[in-house]
Design a protein around this motif. Structure first.
Motif, PDB file in Angstrom:
ATOM      1  N   SER A 195     -13.999   0.612  -3.645  1.00  0.00           N
ATOM      2  CA  SER A 195     -12.953   0.430  -2.610  1.00  0.00           C
ATOM      3  C   SER A 195     -12.722   1.725  -1.866  1.00  0.00           C
TER       4      SER A 195
ATOM      5  N   TRP B  71     -13.442   2.327   2.108  1.00  0.00           N
ATOM      6  CA  TRP B  71     -12.368   2.808   2.984  1.00  0.00           C
ATOM      7  C   TRP B  71     -12.803   4.089   3.692  1.00  0.00           C
TER       8      TRP B  71
ATOM      9  N   ASP C 242     -15.259   3.769   6.464  1.00  0.00           N
ATOM     10  CA  ASP C 242     -14.577   3.271   7.650  1.00  0.00           C
ATOM     11  C   ASP C 242     -13.874   4.405   8.392  1.00  0.00           C
ATOM     12  N   VAL C 243     -13.097   5.144   7.663  1.00  0.00           N
ATOM     13  CA  VAL C 243     -12.210   6.134   8.259  1.00  0.00           C
ATOM     14  C   VAL C 243     -12.959   7.349   8.788  1.00  0.00           C
TER      15      VAL C 243
ATOM     16  N   LEU D  78     -13.643   7.841  12.536  1.00  0.00           N
ATOM     17  CA  LEU D  78     -12.595   8.099  13.530  1.00  0.00           C
ATOM     18  C   LEU D  78     -12.736   9.487  14.148  1.00  0.00           C
TER      19      LEU D  78
ATOM     20  N   LEU E  57      -3.612   8.711  12.542  1.00  0.00           N
ATOM     21  CA  LEU E  57      -3.547   7.861  11.345  1.00  0.00           C
ATOM     22  C   LEU E  57      -2.763   8.562  10.239  1.00  0.00           C
TER      23      LEU E  57
ATOM     24  N   LEU F  73       1.637  -3.234   7.150  1.00  0.00           N
ATOM     25  CA  LEU F  73       1.033  -4.199   6.229  1.00  0.00           C
ATOM     26  C   LEU F  73       2.031  -5.282   5.860  1.00  0.00           C
TER      27      LEU F  73
ATOM     28  N   LEU G  78      -4.176  -1.284   0.938  1.00  0.00           N
ATOM     29  CA  LEU G  78      -4.314  -0.330   2.039  1.00  0.00           C
ATOM     30  C   LEU G  78      -5.770   0.073   2.219  1.00  0.00           C
ATOM     31  N   LEU G  79      -6.418   0.365   1.095  1.00  0.00           N
ATOM     32  CA  LEU G  79      -7.826   0.757   1.169  1.00  0.00           C
ATOM     33  C   LEU G  79      -8.669  -0.399   1.686  1.00  0.00           C
TER      34      LEU G  79
ATOM     35  N   LEU H 285      -7.950  -2.600   3.654  1.00  0.00           N
ATOM     36  CA  LEU H 285      -7.770  -2.730   5.096  1.00  0.00           C
ATOM     37  C   LEU H 285      -8.705  -1.785   5.848  1.00  0.00           C
ATOM     38  N   GLY H 286      -8.922  -0.619   5.239  1.00  0.00           N
ATOM     39  CA  GLY H 286      -9.871   0.344   5.810  1.00  0.00           C
ATOM     40  C   GLY H 286      -9.467   0.792   7.186  1.00  0.00           C
ATOM     41  N   ALA H 287     -10.461   0.997   8.015  1.00  0.00           N
ATOM     42  CA  ALA H 287     -10.200   1.530   9.346  1.00  0.00           C
ATOM     43  C   ALA H 287      -9.646   0.458  10.272  1.00  0.00           C
ATOM     44  N   ARG H 288      -9.541  -0.769   9.749  1.00  0.00           N
ATOM     45  CA  ARG H 288      -8.909  -1.786  10.582  1.00  0.00           C
ATOM     46  C   ARG H 288      -7.469  -1.392  10.867  1.00  0.00           C
ATOM     47  N   VAL H 289      -6.984  -0.425  10.073  1.00  0.00           N
ATOM     48  CA  VAL H 289      -5.683   0.149  10.385  1.00  0.00           C
ATOM     49  C   VAL H 289      -5.682   0.647  11.826  1.00  0.00           C
TER      50      VAL H 289
END
Lengths: 187, 187
Positions: free
Chosen positions: A141, A145, A148-149, A152, A160, A171, B160-161, B163-167
């Motif tokens: 996980s 994550w 993904d991040v 950015l 963020l 959320l 939260l994790l 969700l990833g970068a979909r944040v």
DNA sequence: CAGTCATTTCAGAATTTTCTGAAAGTTAGG
DNA sequence: CCTAACTTTCAGAAAATTCTGAAATGACTG
């Protein structure tokens, strides 16, 4: 060592922290020196500033380049190699995260995957495997994550972080909305 | 060393990774052993499983307790101390993050703060200070974010994790809404 | 309170990591 | 190609860390 006082204090601190960060004192000092330097430095400059051997500097620079924390920068009309650090601190953070993940997390992830494929031969190993599965899931996980991040750009990443745990509020809001929609459908 | 094959491979891996993680081989192995063990172990169990000296185990356990990664667990009708690892992997992650921050980040943050208070005596130090300010700002955002997020319970943290970068999508949506509202006000 | 069991401390041995100086390697310019 | 400037490699010295066994300490029990 011969440096202005603030720069010197910074360099010494990085040297001391080096071992906690998984690099050695010289490597820490070289990085700090290049980081605060207003212009690219060559190896001899570093030797003079830090008072360590030329060969030690050579090895240190090699390691820092392997970490992608230091870049060679050509200076016109000078045959010697010069080096700098990238100056966007968010980029530095990304690089650091990437390299530490590669060294500290990825090998474990791959060992876990491998061990989870095997057939446990007894109860003890069956239990061990269950624990490994839990750890694997968590790391997975985390890295998903992260993957993904890390994409950015600096500005968005900063935004963020600035948002902080208020993300949780978003959320919660989302959960409420989803709940609402579900409720309506079911009704 | 005398352990079932999967547990053994796991323990050996943690031993090897130890140095990259800032702990030594024995400490890594002890942690791994306790992590996969179905019940609390005493020091002698660990000596037998890992084949290292009793005193080494004593020191290793002390270090792991300092990290809050291992807890003493009393076993009824047994005088000897027994030890376990917490089993919620998200809790382990939080502990790890907290301890590493304390050891690897906080000292630097405080040195930076101190150096930023000083008056630079020349241009070199003025430039150095500007660079330190950039680093300080980045670390500060990071720790502020962390202080926020670390309070989340395991389930929420995992969400939260996930969700990833979909944040970021949420952020964009929020930006649009804010833009809209601003637009209306200005109109 | 003597004896046993368990744990910790610590000095020095073993091992690992870091650092140096000398030698070898590389590259650009003449 | 030769030379000079620069860089890297590497064997061993120096330093730091890890590990052990022996002794000290603590704590429960009869």
């Amino acid at each position: 060592m011969n440096l202005p006082p603030l720069a010197q204090a910074f360099v010494l601190h990085f040297g001391e922290m080096g071992s906690r960060w998984g690099i050695n004192r010289t490597v820490g000092q070289i990085y700090a020196l290049l980081y605060v330097s207003p212009r690219p430095l060559n190896a001899e400059d570093i030797v003079d500033a830090l008072g360590v051997s030329r060969s030690n500097v050579s090895m240190g620079l090699r390691e820092l380049q392997a970490w992608n924390l230091v870049l060679p920068k050509h200076v016109p009309d000078d045959r010697r190699d010069h080096f700098t650090t990238p100056d966007d601190v968010w980029q530095i953070l990304r690089t650091l995260a990437e390299e530490r993940k590669k060294r500290e997390v990825d090998p474990t992830l791959s060992v876990l995957r491998e061990l989870l494929m095997q057939e446990p031969g007894n109860d003890a190993d069956r239990h061990a495997q269950a624990r490994m599965a839990a750890m694997h899931g968590m790391i997975e996980s985390l890295t998903t994550w992260y993957d993904d991040v890390k994409r950015l750009e600096s500005e968005r990443l900063a935004a963020l972080l600035a948002l902080g745990a208020r993300v949780t509020k978003l959320l919660e809001a989302k959960d409420r909305v989803v709940g609402l929609v579900r409720g309506k459908k079911e009704a």
